[in-house]
Structures are given as C-alpha cells and as structure tokens.
Write an enzyme that holds these catalytic residues in place. Structure first.
Site, PDB file in Angstrom:
ATOM      1  N   GLU A  41       0.834  -1.207   0.000  1.00 59.57           N
ATOM      2  CA  GLU A  41       0.000   0.000   0.000  1.00 59.57           C
ATOM      3  C   GLU A  41       0.870   1.259   0.000  1.00 59.57           C
ATOM      4  O   GLU A  41       1.848   1.352   0.731  1.00 59.57           O
ATOM      5  CB  GLU A  41      -0.866   0.010   1.270  1.00 59.57           C
ATOM      6  CG  GLU A  41      -1.802   1.217   1.370  1.00 59.57           C
ATOM      7  CD  GLU A  41      -2.596   1.258   2.677  1.00 59.57           C
ATOM      8  OE1 GLU A  41      -2.176   0.607   3.653  1.00 59.57           O
ATOM      9  OE2 GLU A  41      -3.630   1.948   2.704  1.00 59.57           O
ATOM     10  N   LYS A 117      -9.570   2.062  -2.109  1.00 59.36           N
ATOM     11  CA  LYS A 117      -9.781   1.618  -0.720  1.00 59.36           C
ATOM     12  C   LYS A 117     -11.095   2.155  -0.154  1.00 59.36           C
ATOM     13  O   LYS A 117     -11.346   3.364  -0.187  1.00 59.36           O
ATOM     14  CB  LYS A 117      -8.613   2.103   0.129  1.00 59.36           C
ATOM     15  CG  LYS A 117      -8.605   1.606   1.564  1.00 59.36           C
ATOM     16  CD  LYS A 117      -7.382   2.175   2.305  1.00 59.36           C
ATOM     17  CE  LYS A 117      -7.194   1.620   3.694  1.00 59.36           C
ATOM     18  NZ  LYS A 117      -6.049   2.254   4.381  1.00 59.36           N
ATOM     19  N   CYS A 158      -5.435  -3.052   2.994  1.00 56.94           N
ATOM     20  CA  CYS A 158      -5.077  -2.764   4.381  1.00 56.94           C
ATOM     21  C   CYS A 158      -6.249  -2.826   5.366  1.00 56.94           C
ATOM     22  O   CYS A 158      -6.764  -3.908   5.646  1.00 56.94           O
ATOM     23  CB  CYS A 158      -4.363  -1.404   4.425  1.00 56.94           C
ATOM     24  SG  CYS A 158      -3.379  -1.128   5.922  1.00 56.94           S
TER      25      CYS A 158
HETATM   26  O1  LIG Z   1      -1.337   7.082   5.158  1.00 60.31           O
HETATM   27  C1  LIG Z   1      -0.840   6.765   4.068  1.00 60.31           C
HETATM   28  O2  LIG Z   1      -0.148   7.525   3.380  1.00 60.31           O
HETATM   29  C2  LIG Z   1      -1.087   5.404   3.515  1.00 60.31           C
HETATM   30  N1  LIG Z   1      -2.133   4.732   4.184  1.00 60.31           N
HETATM   31  C3  LIG Z   1      -1.925   3.991   5.273  1.00 60.31           C
HETATM   32  O3  LIG Z   1      -0.822   3.799   5.751  1.00 60.31           O
HETATM   33  C4  LIG Z   1      -3.151   3.409   5.878  1.00 60.31           C
HETATM   34  C5  LIG Z   1      -3.934   4.540   6.464  1.00 60.31           C
HETATM   35  S1  LIG Z   1      -3.055   5.479   7.698  1.00 60.31           S
HETATM   36  N2  LIG Z   1      -2.829   2.436   6.861  1.00 60.31           N
HETATM   37  C6  LIG Z   1      -3.727   1.557   7.290  1.00 60.31           C
HETATM   38  O4  LIG Z   1      -4.856   1.462   6.804  1.00 60.31           O
HETATM   39  C7  LIG Z   1      -3.243   0.664   8.418  1.00 60.31           C
HETATM   40  C8  LIG Z   1      -4.330  -0.254   8.952  1.00 60.31           C
HETATM   41  C9  LIG Z   1      -3.892  -0.924  10.186  1.00 60.31           C
HETATM   42  O5  LIG Z   1      -2.755  -0.849  10.603  1.00 60.31           O
HETATM   43  C10 LIG Z   1      -4.892  -1.696  10.949  1.00 60.31           C
HETATM   44  O6  LIG Z   1      -5.992  -1.986  10.462  1.00 60.31           O
HETATM   45  O7  LIG Z   1      -4.554  -2.061  12.083  1.00 60.31           O
END
Ligand SMILES: O=C(O)CNC(=O)[C@H](CS)NC(=O)CCC(=O)C(=O)O
Length: 276
Positions: A41, A117, A158
């Site tokens: 991701e 997503k 994710c």
């Molecule tokens: O922010 C960005 O640039 C890229 N996107 C991410 O890293 C995303 C949103 S912060 N990460 C997740 O969804 C982690 C989920 C997770 O760790 C869980 O479900 O426990």
C-alpha cells in the site's frame, strides 16, 4: 500461478521509492520466475507531509492513456518482465482529496482494473498515536474483481481486512485469490495482521496475497511511524504458505486451484450460510 508479495520500506521521496521497488523486483526475478507481482500500500510515499503525499499522487489516465511516473513504472515492469503487476496502491489525485488506489496490469501493459480503498483508517493505536486517513484521502465505494491469468481475483487494501462483509462480497463475485496490499502499523500488526488474514482466508475459502510495508517512516512533523511487514500468502484452509520477515524482501507461493476446489467442495460454506 506463482505469486510474489513484495515487501518494501518506503519513505516520503517518490523517486527513491521507485528505485527501491525496481531493485526488489529485479532481485526477485533474477532468482525465480513468477506470474504475478504484488507491491504494498502507498509504496510511492509513506509518511511525509501532506504536501509530499499530494506531490507523489498522480492523475490516472483513461485506460490506454499515458499516466504519471508510478503508473508508467508499474506498466513498464509488467511489459519488460512479462508478468502481471498488481501495483499495491498509489495516490490518485481526485480534487481536494487523494484516493488510495490499486491498479493491475497484464504482461502487455494493459490495465485490467482499479480498486479504491473503501474503509479509511481513522483510529487511535494502543500507544496513543492517532491516524486520520480521511483528512487527506477519499474513500472508494466499489467492490472490484478481475481476471488474472484465468483466476478471479478480488481487490482490497489494508484496513479493509477488518470488514468481513467486503470479503464475502468478493467471494460471492467469484474470487479465488484476494490481493491485499497494506501498511499495517507495528502496534496493530503484531496482534492482528496474521489472525485477520487467516480468518478471512478460512471463512471465504480464498487464497490471500498480502504485501506489507516495513520499517520506520517519518511523518511530516518528524514523528516516526513503524509498519509491521510480515507479508503473507495464505491458502484457503488458512495455512500461511509463505511469509516475509520484518525487512524489505518478498515471499512467493503457488496458487493451487485444485486445492481451492477441494476445500470448497468438502466444506460448502456458501451453501450453508443462513444469516447473510
Ligand atoms: O497514510 C498513508 O499515506 C497510507 N495509508 C496507510 O498507511 C493506511 C492509512 S493510515 N494504513 C492503514 O490502513 C493501516 C491499517 C492498520 O494498521 C490496521 O488496520 O490495524
């Protein structure tokens, strides 16, 4: 079908991230032949400031058109290496927001589909760190499956893994393999990543190819954020058949369709459902 999940440790510099992805892909393919590559991701920019994220995001072309740097890199990898490429996810410019978007190419460099997503990560981890993905990212609303070399593949990203109804919808749409790029936090990953993936694999009777980021990424304010790695390939019985460690690398496994058929025939969960 041989599938490789590529695990990388991206930072905020898109050019460096593309170089890292290229190095890992070339290292893997120098060692073995695979049919499908899967990146993690937001491997083009993880951490960094809002400005970094918008600078790394791209306007996606109409299918057949020429895209931005990451889009063309992914397409180029597919053509040069004669392989299907699931590009993990990259930032897609969409007005005031960015969409967190997966794109899949066939070995001719033709785009097979896109998935945005659906579930955004607006939570607080046990160590008190807050995440507000929706401050920058918009959400998708479309369930996507596509055909890769004769296998129906469902797409998710994710945090989506925590919402089983999406995976039931993918199974009902015919998915046999589900590809899930991620950037799971270390805090949640150590307790939930493998359990969630194995549970979704067992209940949907699908293979899962889940690529993750790893290492430390610095937010715009300099705060470090660690991601969990441990990219996995899980079979429809819930066994982990390949697993990466916590540094950059890959894990590879063969998707065996006869095994999927056997698991589903012996335990016909879709036929036995009564409530949903
Ligand atoms: O922010 C960005 O640039 C890229 N996107 C991410 O890293 C995303 C949103 S912060 N990460 C997740 O969804 C982690 C989920 C997770 O760790 C869980 O479900 O426990």
């Amino acid at each position: 079908m041989r599938v490789a999940v590529i695990q990388m440790s991206p930072g905020a510099d898109k050019g460096e991230n593309i170089a890292q992805a290229r190095g890992l892909i070339e290292g893997l393919l120098a060692e073995q032949k695979v049919d499908l590559l899967v990146l993690p991701e937001m491997w083009t920019c993880l951490g960094g400031s809002r400005a970094n994220k918008f600078a790394a995001a791209e306007t996606l072309p109409v299918p057949g058109g020429t895209g931005g740097e990451a889009y063309e890199f992914l397409r180029g990898m597919a053509v040069v290496h004669n392989v299907y490429v699931h590009g993990g996810s990259i930032g897609e410019l969409a007005g005031e927001k960015i969409l967190n978007t997966s794109i899949v190419f066939n070995p001719l460099g033709e785009e097979l589909g896109r998935y945005r997503k659906i579930h955004l990560f607006d939570i607080t981890t046990p160590d008190g760190q807050g995440y507000r993905e929706s401050a920058i990212y918009g959400a998708g609303d479309e369930v996507v499956t596509l055909d890769i070399a004769g296998t129906r593949v469902g797409l998710a990203i994710c945090y989506d893994i925590r919402f089983p109804e999406l995976f039931l919808a993918l199974r009902r749409a015919g998915a046999e393999l589900i590809v899930l790029p991620a950037a799971f936090t270390l805090q949640t990953g150590k307790d939930h990543w493998e359990v969630l993936l194995r549970a979704r694999a067992i209940e949907t009777q699908c293979w899962f190819a889940a690529s993750g980021t790893c290492g430390t990424h610095h937010e715009g304010n300099g705060e470090p954020r660690q991601t969990y790695g441990h990219s996995l390939i899980v079979d429809p019985w819930g066994h982990v058949v390949a697993k990466a460690s916590d540094g950059p690398g890959w894990a590879v496994a063969t998707i065996n369709k006869a095994f999927t058929a056997k698991v589903r025939a012996n335990m016909p969960l879709l036929d036995h459902r009564r409530l949903a």
